[in-house]
Design a protein around this motif. Sequence first.
Motif, PDB file in Angstrom:
ATOM      1  N   GLU A 257     -11.347  10.037  -2.755  1.00  0.00           N
ATOM      2  CA  GLU A 257     -11.891  10.129  -4.120  1.00  0.00           C
ATOM      3  C   GLU A 257     -12.336   8.786  -4.702  1.00  0.00           C
ATOM      4  OE1 GLU A 257     -10.766  11.940  -8.531  1.00  0.00           O
ATOM      5  OE2 GLU A 257      -9.415  12.252  -6.824  1.00  0.00           O
TER       6      GLU A 257
ATOM      7  N   THR B 154       0.482  13.529  -3.516  1.00  0.00           N
ATOM      8  CA  THR B 154       0.644  14.983  -3.607  1.00  0.00           C
ATOM      9  C   THR B 154      -0.212  15.616  -2.523  1.00  0.00           C
ATOM     10  OG1 THR B 154      -1.221  15.361  -5.114  1.00  0.00           O
ATOM     11  CG2 THR B 154       0.913  14.786  -6.116  1.00  0.00           C
ATOM     12  N   PRO B 155       0.088  16.841  -2.110  1.00  0.00           N
ATOM     13  CA  PRO B 155      -0.725  17.500  -1.079  1.00  0.00           C
ATOM     14  C   PRO B 155      -2.183  17.674  -1.484  1.00  0.00           C
ATOM     15  CG  PRO B 155       1.365  18.645  -1.373  1.00  0.00           C
ATOM     16  CD  PRO B 155       1.277  17.634  -2.482  1.00  0.00           C
ATOM     17  N   ASP B 156      -2.453  17.721  -2.799  1.00  0.00           N
ATOM     18  CA  ASP B 156      -3.820  17.944  -3.271  1.00  0.00           C
ATOM     19  C   ASP B 156      -4.619  16.651  -3.444  1.00  0.00           C
ATOM     20  OD1 ASP B 156      -3.347  20.684  -3.405  1.00  0.00           O
ATOM     21  OD2 ASP B 156      -2.604  20.561  -5.471  1.00  0.00           O
ATOM     22  N   GLU B 157      -3.964  15.510  -3.280  1.00  0.00           N
ATOM     23  CA  GLU B 157      -4.670  14.237  -3.478  1.00  0.00           C
ATOM     24  C   GLU B 157      -5.722  14.022  -2.402  1.00  0.00           C
ATOM     25  OE1 GLU B 157      -3.714   9.449  -3.984  1.00  0.00           O
ATOM     26  OE2 GLU B 157      -2.195  10.792  -3.174  1.00  0.00           O
ATOM     27  N   ASP B 158      -6.915  13.625  -2.819  1.00  0.00           N
ATOM     28  CA  ASP B 158      -7.999  13.314  -1.884  1.00  0.00           C
ATOM     29  C   ASP B 158      -8.085  11.802  -1.731  1.00  0.00           C
ATOM     30  OD1 ASP B 158     -10.248  13.030  -0.368  1.00  0.00           O
ATOM     31  OD2 ASP B 158     -11.617  13.997  -1.775  1.00  0.00           O
TER      32      ASP B 158
ATOM     33  N   ARG C 130      -0.527  10.254   0.893  1.00  0.00           N
ATOM     34  CA  ARG C 130      -0.843  11.145  -0.227  1.00  0.00           C
ATOM     35  C   ARG C 130       0.356  11.261  -1.161  1.00  0.00           C
ATOM     36  NH1 ARG C 130      -5.250  14.927   0.962  1.00  0.00           N
ATOM     37  NH2 ARG C 130      -6.026  14.541   3.079  1.00  0.00           N
TER      38      ARG C 130
END
Length: 209
Positions: free
Chosen positions: A103, A96-100, A94
């Motif tokens: 997606e 960033t921590p918010d990356e899925d 990842r």
Amino acid sequence: MSLAHYTGLLLAGLARLITGAQGHWKGCPPMAEQRIYFANHQSHFDWVLIWAALPHELRAQTRPIAARDYWTSSPLKAWLTSAVFNAVYVSRTRATPDEDPLEPLLEALAAGDSVVIFPEGTRSNKGDPQAFKAGLFHLAEQFPQVKLIPTWIDNVQRVMPKGEVVPVPILCTVTFGAALSLEPGEDKRAFLERARAAVMAQRPGRSRP
């Protein structure tokens, strides 16, 4: 026809020449319907072998998953995966921590494409596949209408062993099993264990339910 199309035909022919690339449709016929082919993972050659084993008319709508860091590390790899195979790039870490990480696959499925994935997440050298990660469960949950096809790739680790770059001629097979789906109320662990067992059941010499 474009250079990418000719290259795809050439690579499919080479894959069949080197490996035999025999596709065995044991549990389902080859059909032009949206599918998620999920398979054991033994080498970087895996998705090329599945792609080559598909009938020509299914290749254009079937996109393999490809690790972004490996398959974009040179202009040739990037062109092959993007222009020839129309791969779905995914990140193994990842940014960033918010990356899925799912997606790109969600976008491909939402667009109506079929995809080839490896639920283990990393390659295993031999034997039974490792435990499946949660990605397949989430895809099945969000796209219940898409057929899930368990797929066993046999012998490919001898064609392109981990760390090697030149394929060795070895007879390989790709076996496609019966479609499965997420059952109502089925939890993640039970589904992933059932999916893994369905892949293992396609191994040549094993009895299928």
